[in-house]
Write an enzyme that holds these catalytic residues in place. Structure first.
Site, PDB file in Angstrom:
ATOM      1  N   ASP A 153      82.264  21.066  25.301  1.00 60.65           N
ATOM      2  CA  ASP A 153      82.901  20.377  26.427  1.00 60.65           C
ATOM      3  C   ASP A 153      82.101  20.607  27.710  1.00 60.65           C
ATOM      4  O   ASP A 153      80.994  21.144  27.672  1.00 60.65           O
ATOM      5  CB  ASP A 153      84.351  20.846  26.590  1.00 60.65           C
ATOM      6  CG  ASP A 153      84.417  22.345  26.867  1.00 60.65           C
ATOM      7  OD1 ASP A 153      83.342  22.965  27.051  1.00 60.65           O
ATOM      8  OD2 ASP A 153      85.534  22.895  26.885  1.00 60.65           O
ATOM      9  N   ASP A 176      81.081  25.930  23.775  1.00 62.95           N
ATOM     10  CA  ASP A 176      81.946  24.810  23.416  1.00 62.95           C
ATOM     11  C   ASP A 176      81.259  23.470  23.657  1.00 62.95           C
ATOM     12  O   ASP A 176      80.356  23.362  24.471  1.00 62.95           O
ATOM     13  CB  ASP A 176      83.228  24.847  24.259  1.00 62.95           C
ATOM     14  CG  ASP A 176      84.127  26.000  23.836  1.00 62.95           C
ATOM     15  OD1 ASP A 176      83.986  26.451  22.687  1.00 62.95           O
ATOM     16  OD2 ASP A 176      84.953  26.430  24.660  1.00 62.95           O
TER      17      ASP A 176
END
Ligand code: TSJ
Length: 648
Positions: A509, A507
């Site tokens: 993030d 991801d």
């Protein structure tokens, strides 16, 4: 203009013809002279100019160098040295300063004495920078007059001339990299320049470099790089930066001369299991080591074994190996020679044969005395090496067990691996995916002929504090090792690699970047050839989907998102019919979307990992995962922007 600035016409013309021929070649094939016309080559321009000023400092005539990044990415470098000679060059018939700037390889041909360093481009000289600059302005202060000359893409119309009086001496160069050459970017990265300038300040104890970002944005800052302790402070700095605790109070420092050759070494042990030796020859980093580094390593191994033998501390019939005595070692090896021979494809290795015995003997003698005079430190270092030896033997056993096991359960691939049907390395890809839901989408979305999926699970091993024996048996990392087929560490064998591309898909993030950092660190430590061979990639999942009706586009960053929003807006700029979806994770995408955006070779964008990225990951990893809180906090504060998205 004074008469002496006007060389006789005949010589002047001849020289100018030569000038044009010489520098035209540089503009035609810039890569030949500065390696690349990307960001690396761009930053090289600065190093080359600064190195000239450092030469002046090494010659003993300059104490301070100022480096500024000015608005519009103009670079200004000043020193308070003697000033480049402006008198007529006897052979060329023009001012010596002009020769420096307009004739290829003219750098360092006259005057001086001592060590010619000129690191960045291995001494190709200021003329290359000049040729690749849209414009360059040279100002020389000779204690009486201010001399000035201006160049455009290496060419000039007015010879160097006096523009005023001064009682100071020094040289100032201002230049603007040519966007026609550096098409990708002419924007400097403060951190990149800072790292190199700091390194130069450590390597040349006492030199003062004042470095400022004056581009006028929020990033403006200034730093004074001045280390009276030289490479000793370099070692301390590296430990602090990596959040490592030193084994002994003081940094050990030895130095010596042999004829015109000079060598100095600073070293200290820390509480990690990694070795970090940085070597330099004439201030140029020798990434692949060479005779100076070999001399140092040989001496260190000999001294520590000698110590063990003398006090009967060695295990029966054994000897400590180089890798044992270098576990947890940070060392700087710096030599200065009148003539360096750089070898290898990337010229990253020092070849001068005489340097090895010189460094080896010098280090052996001085380190032996140090051990005699400092028994506590000597014992601590010896014990550390001994425990490395014990761990190495344990690792060997673990490896043999692992080998026996794999021979028995031959080719037993990890249970969670969804392999591809093609069995060749060429053209096949392994996606390493964090999380079961993303792993599921990837399995459904992939082209199973050539794409394999390995979902990761389980608790992460802190590789920073782990020796290799703990990787065997780690439930998160072992499946990767088995799936790749190459084994790790000294057993690593690239010919056994089962896939052509190894793609990390995580991801966008903080958690995703943790996993990226960890995996890159793991590859960097235990499977480095995988990175240098160019097999490792980072998948780039999109962050946004911008849509209007049935039409949609994926955006990989905010700028792209805003551009698509603008494109899809009504003619009057109204965006009320444009929808923006933000993807928080890979798991939010359908298998079809994942294929389209991130896995389809026709449409995906991937980043090939270079050694530097992995090196950086390794550094970040040490700071983030280390158990010392202070440097971690410092790091996050200093890199607030970076720490937010932790993008590598
Ligand atoms: F080369 C350069 F243009 F890139 C450059 C050179 C840039 C900067 C910022 C500084 C310098 C530079 C060169 N600073 N100081 C010198 N010194 C000489 O060129 C010099 C001066 C005197 C003598 C001498 O023998 O009297 C010899 C030299 C090489």
């Amino acid at each position: 203009m004074s008469e002496e600035m006007n060389p006789n016409t005949q010589n002047y013309d001849e020289s100018q013809i030569q000038v044009l021929e010489g520098l035209e070649a540089v503009r035609k094939r810039p890569g030949m002279y500065i390696g690349s016309t990307g960001p690396k080559g761009l930053h090289h321009l600065v190093y080359e100019i600064v190195d000239n000023a450092i030469d002046e400092a090494l010659a003993g005539y300059c104490t301070e160098i100022t480096v500024d990044i000015l608005p519009d990415n103009v670079i200004r470098v000043s020193d308070n040295g003697r000033g480049i000679p402006v008198g007529i060059h006897p052979k060329e018939g023009i001012s010596a300063a002009t020769v420096v700037y307009t004739i290829l390889h003219a750098g360092g041909k006259f005057g001086g004495g001592g060590y010619k360093v000129s690191g960045g481009l291995h001494g190709v000289g200021a003329s290359v920078v000049n040729a690749l600059s849209e414009w360059l302005k040279l100002t020389v202060y000779d204690g009486t007059h201010i001399h000035f000359q201006e160049f455009h893409r290496g060419d000039y119309t007015d010879p160097i001339h006096i523009i005023g009086d001064t009682c100071q001496t020094g040289t100032t160069v201002e230049f603007k990299a040519d966007p026609q050459i550096f098409e990708e970017t002419t924007e400097y990265d403060y951190e990149v320049l800072l790292k190199r300038l700091r390194e130069q300040a450590f390597l040349n104890a006492g030199i003062r470099i004042v470095f400022s970002d004056k581009r006028g944005g929020e990033q403006d800052r200034s730093e004074v790089l001045h280390y009276e302790g030289g490479i000793r402070q370099f070692v301390e700095y590296l430990h602090k930066k990596r959040g490592l605790e030193s084994l002994t109070q003081e940094v050990i420092y030895v130095s010596g001369m042999d004829g015109d050759s000079y060598a100095e070494i600073a070293l200290q042990y820390n509480d990690s299991y990694n070795e970090m030796i940085l070597s330099f020859a004439n201030n140029i980093h020798t990434a692949d080591g060479g005779t100076h580094e070999t001399g140092f390593k040989n001496a260190l191994t000999k001294v520590i074994n000698e110590y063990g033998k003398k006090f009967g501390l060695l295990k029966d019939g054994t000897r400590l190996l180089g890798e044992d005595v270098r576990e947890g070692l940070t060392a700087i090896v710096s030599v200065k020679l009148t003539e360096c021979e750089f070898e290898g494809q990337t010229k990253g290795r020092l070849g001068n044969p005489a340097v090895r015995p010189f460094v080896e003997k010098m280090v052996f003698d001085k380190l032996m005395s140090y051990f005699e005079e400092n028994p506590t430190e000597a014992r601590a270092i010896f014990d550390k090496s001994l425990s490395a030896q014990t761990a190495r033997e344990a690792a060997k056993k673990a490896r043999e067990t692992a080998r026996r096991k794999s021979a028995m359960e031959s080719a037993s691939l990890p249970g969670k691996l969804a392999d591809c049907s093609e069995k060749t390395t060429e053209g096949t890809e392994l996606y390493i995916v964090e999380g079961d839901s993303a792993g599921g989408s990837a399995k459904e979305g992939r082209d199973r002929r050539y794409q394999a999926i390995l979902p990761l699970w389980g608790k992460m091993l802190n590789v920073e504090k782990a020796r290799i024996d703990r990787v065997y048996g780690n439930e998160k990392l072992m499946p990767i090792v088995t799936a790749l087929g190459t084994s790790i560490g000294e057993d690593f064998d690239i010919t056994k690699l089962r896939y052509g591309k190894v793609i990390i898909m995580a991801d966008a993030d903080v958690d995703g970047s943790h996993i990226r950092t960890l995996l890159l660190t793991f590859f960097f430590r235990f499977m480095r050839p995988l990175i240098t061979n160019g097999n490792v990639y980072l998948a780039q999942p999109p962050l946004f989907k911008v849509s209007r009706g049935k039409k949609y586009k994926y955006a990989f960053d905010e700028t792209e998102r805003d551009r698509y929003i603008a494109e899809m807006a009504d003619a009057d700029g109204n965006t009320s019919k444009v929808g923006v979806q933000r993807y928080k994770g890979l798991g939010e995408m359908s298998s079809q979307q994942l294929w389209e955006t991130t896995m389809d070779p026709e449409t995906r964008s991937m980043i090939r990992v270079e050694l530097e990225d992995a090196e950086r990951a390794d550094e970040i990893f040490t700071i983030l995962m280390g158990d010392k809180v202070a440097p971690r906090k410092d790091f996050i504060e200093q890199n607030a922007k970076y720490a937010q998205n932790l993008d590598i």
